[in-house]
Design a protein around this motif. Structure first.
Motif, mmCIF file in Angstrom:
data_model
loop_
_atom_site.group_PDB
_atom_site.id
_atom_site.type_symbol
_atom_site.label_atom_id
_atom_site.label_comp_id
_atom_site.label_asym_id
_atom_site.label_seq_id
_atom_site.Cartn_x
_atom_site.Cartn_y
_atom_site.Cartn_z
ATOM 1 N N THR A 69 -26.113 32.592 21.214
ATOM 2 C CA THR A 69 -25.687 31.216 21.479
ATOM 3 C C THR A 69 -24.533 31.287 22.468
ATOM 4 O O THR A 69 -23.405 31.630 22.100
ATOM 5 C CB THR A 69 -25.257 30.494 20.193
ATOM 6 N N ASP A 70 -24.816 30.979 23.691
ATOM 7 C CA ASP A 70 -23.841 31.120 24.766
ATOM 8 C C ASP A 70 -23.609 29.758 25.409
ATOM 9 O O ASP A 70 -24.557 29.050 25.749
ATOM 10 C CB ASP A 70 -24.339 32.111 25.818
ATOM 11 N N LYS A 71 -22.339 29.394 25.544
ATOM 12 C CA LYS A 71 -21.976 28.130 26.172
ATOM 13 C C LYS A 71 -20.699 28.339 26.965
ATOM 14 O O LYS A 71 -19.705 28.848 26.447
ATOM 15 C CB LYS A 71 -21.777 27.026 25.136
ATOM 16 N N ALA A 72 -20.728 27.984 28.232
ATOM 17 C CA ALA A 72 -19.569 28.175 29.108
ATOM 18 C C ALA A 72 -19.437 26.984 30.048
ATOM 19 O O ALA A 72 -20.428 26.491 30.590
ATOM 20 C CB ALA A 72 -19.716 29.461 29.921
ATOM 21 N N GLU A 73 -18.196 26.522 30.193
ATOM 22 C CA GLU A 73 -17.879 25.441 31.129
ATOM 23 C C GLU A 73 -16.670 25.876 31.960
ATOM 24 O O GLU A 73 -15.568 26.028 31.428
ATOM 25 C CB GLU A 73 -17.577 24.141 30.385
ATOM 26 N N LEU A 74 -16.890 26.106 33.231
ATOM 27 C CA LEU A 74 -15.838 26.558 34.131
ATOM 28 C C LEU A 74 -15.777 25.631 35.340
ATOM 29 O O LEU A 74 -16.802 25.145 35.808
ATOM 30 C CB LEU A 74 -16.103 27.997 34.607
ATOM 31 N N GLU A 75 -14.565 25.415 35.817
ATOM 32 C CA GLU A 75 -14.370 24.588 37.005
ATOM 33 C C GLU A 75 -13.237 25.197 37.818
ATOM 34 O O GLU A 75 -12.161 25.505 37.293
ATOM 35 C CB GLU A 75 -14.035 23.148 36.621
ATOM 36 N N ASN A 76 -13.483 25.387 39.094
ATOM 37 C CA ASN A 76 -12.525 26.040 39.966
ATOM 38 C C ASN A 76 -12.450 25.287 41.286
ATOM 39 O O ASN A 76 -13.466 24.848 41.823
ATOM 40 C CB ASN A 76 -12.944 27.492 40.221
ATOM 41 N N SER A 77 -11.227 25.122 41.795
ATOM 42 C CA SER A 77 -11.013 24.429 43.066
ATOM 43 C C SER A 77 -9.920 25.154 43.837
ATOM 44 O O SER A 77 -8.854 25.459 43.285
ATOM 45 C CB SER A 77 -10.615 22.964 42.822
ATOM 46 N N THR A 78 -10.192 25.479 45.095
ATOM 47 C CA THR A 78 -9.223 26.159 45.959
ATOM 48 C C THR A 78 -9.113 25.411 47.286
ATOM 49 O O THR A 78 -10.092 24.845 47.776
ATOM 50 C CB THR A 78 -9.647 27.609 46.222
#
Length: 251
Positions: free
Chosen positions: A100-109
Motif C-alpha cells: 500500500t503505497d501513497k505519495a504526494e510531493l510538490e516542488n517548485s523552483t
C-alpha cells in the motif's frame, strides 16, 4: 535440377494467399460449434508436449537419519512433532504480498541571474587604440556585455498503489546465519495478456508463521515485481522509435 530461390515479393504473395485459407479453416471450426459449449482439451502426457523441459530446482543436502534409543524426538525436528515450515533448500512457503503505497510531493523552483560587464582602457594605450578603431569609439567602454537568464520549474507527484496477493516461493539458499533466500514467480495468462508476479529476498525462519506463510513486509532486500506483457501492454507503451528519440534528443 536446381531450385530457384523465392524472391521476397513472391514470398509475400504466397503468405498473403495462405492467410485467408488458415483463417477460413478456423472460421469453419467456429461455425461447427454454434449452439454448443466449447470443447475441452484432451488430457495428454505433459512430458510429450513440444517444448517440454524438465524442472530443475535447488534441492536440499541429504541428511543422514540418526536414531537415538529410548527417545521420542525426531532427528532434525525443531519441536516434538515435525515442523512443516520451510527451513531447507527446495522447501516451499507462501508469501503474502501486501503493498500500500501513497505519495504526494510538490516542488517548485525559480532561478534568475542578471550580469553586466564593461572594459575600458585609458592613457597612452587607449589613445593608440582609438586611432585604429572606428570613429565614435569611447576608450571608457571598449568592451561591454550584458546577460539575463531566468528559469522556472514546477513538479507534482500524486501516486497511490495497492497490491494484495499471494505467491508460493522456493528456498534457494541457506545463509551461514540461518536466514533463507527465497524466490517465487507466478505467471497467469488471460487471453493474449500475461500477468507476472516475482518475489525475491531474504527471510528469517522465525518470521515464518505456523501455517508456513510470511508477510512481504518481513522480507529483507525484497524485490517485488508485478507487471504484464502481451497485446494490451504493447499498446500502452510508446513505439520504439519514440522511446529512442526521447533518449537522444536534448530538447
Amino acid at each position: 535440377m536446381t531450385s530457384r530461390p523465392i524472391r521476397p515479393a513472391r514470398a509475400l504473395l504466397i503468405l498473403a494467399a495462405a492467410l485467408p485459407v488458415a483463417a477460413c479453416g478456423s472460421q469453419v471450426d467456429r461455425l461447427k460449434q454454434v449452439g454448443q459449449a466449447p470443447p475441452l482439451s484432451a488430457i495428454e502426457n505433459p512430458t510429450a508436449s513440444p517444448g517440454y523441459r524438465p524442472v530443475q530446482m535447488p534441492m536440499p543436502v541429504t541428511e543422514p537419519v540418526s536414531y537415538a534409543p529410548n527417545s521420542l524426538w525426531q532427528s532434525g525436528a525443531r519441536t516434538f512433532f515435525k515442523d512443516q515450515r520451510a527451513r531447507s533448500v527446495g522447501d516451499i512457503l507462501t508469501v503474502k504480498v501486501r503493498i500500500t503505497d501513497k505519495a504526494e510531493l510538490e516542488n517548485s523552483t525559480e532561478r534568475t541571474r542578471t550580469s553586466s560587464d564593461s572594459l575600458g582602457v585609458q592613457g597612452v594605450i587607449g589613445t593608440q587604440l582609438l586611432k585604429i578603431l572606428p570613429d565614435g569609439t569611447s576608450a571608457d567602454a571598449l568592451v561591454s556585455s550584458e546577460g539575463d537568464m531566468s528559469a522556472r520549474g514546477t513538479g507534482t507527484v500524486n501516486r497511490a498503489e495497492a497490491v494484495t496477493t499471494t505467491v508460493a516461493a522456493v528456498v534457494t539458499q541457506t545463509l551461514p546465519n540461518g536466514n533463507l533466500v527465497i524466490e517465487g514467480r507466478q505467471e497467469v495468462r488471460i487471453n493474449f495478456e500475461v500477468r507476472e508476479l516475482i518475489v525475491a529476498g531474504v527471510v528469517r525462519p522465525e518470521d515464518i508463521a505456523s501455517d508456513n506463510t510470511i508477510d512481504s513486509a518481513k522480507i529483507a532486500e525484497a524485490r517485488i515485481s508485478y507487471g504484464g506483457r502481451g497485446q494490451i501492454t504493447d499498446v500502452q507503451q510508446p513505439r520504439y522509435g519514440q522511446q529512442v528519440l526521447d533518449i537522444i534528443l536534448p530538447f
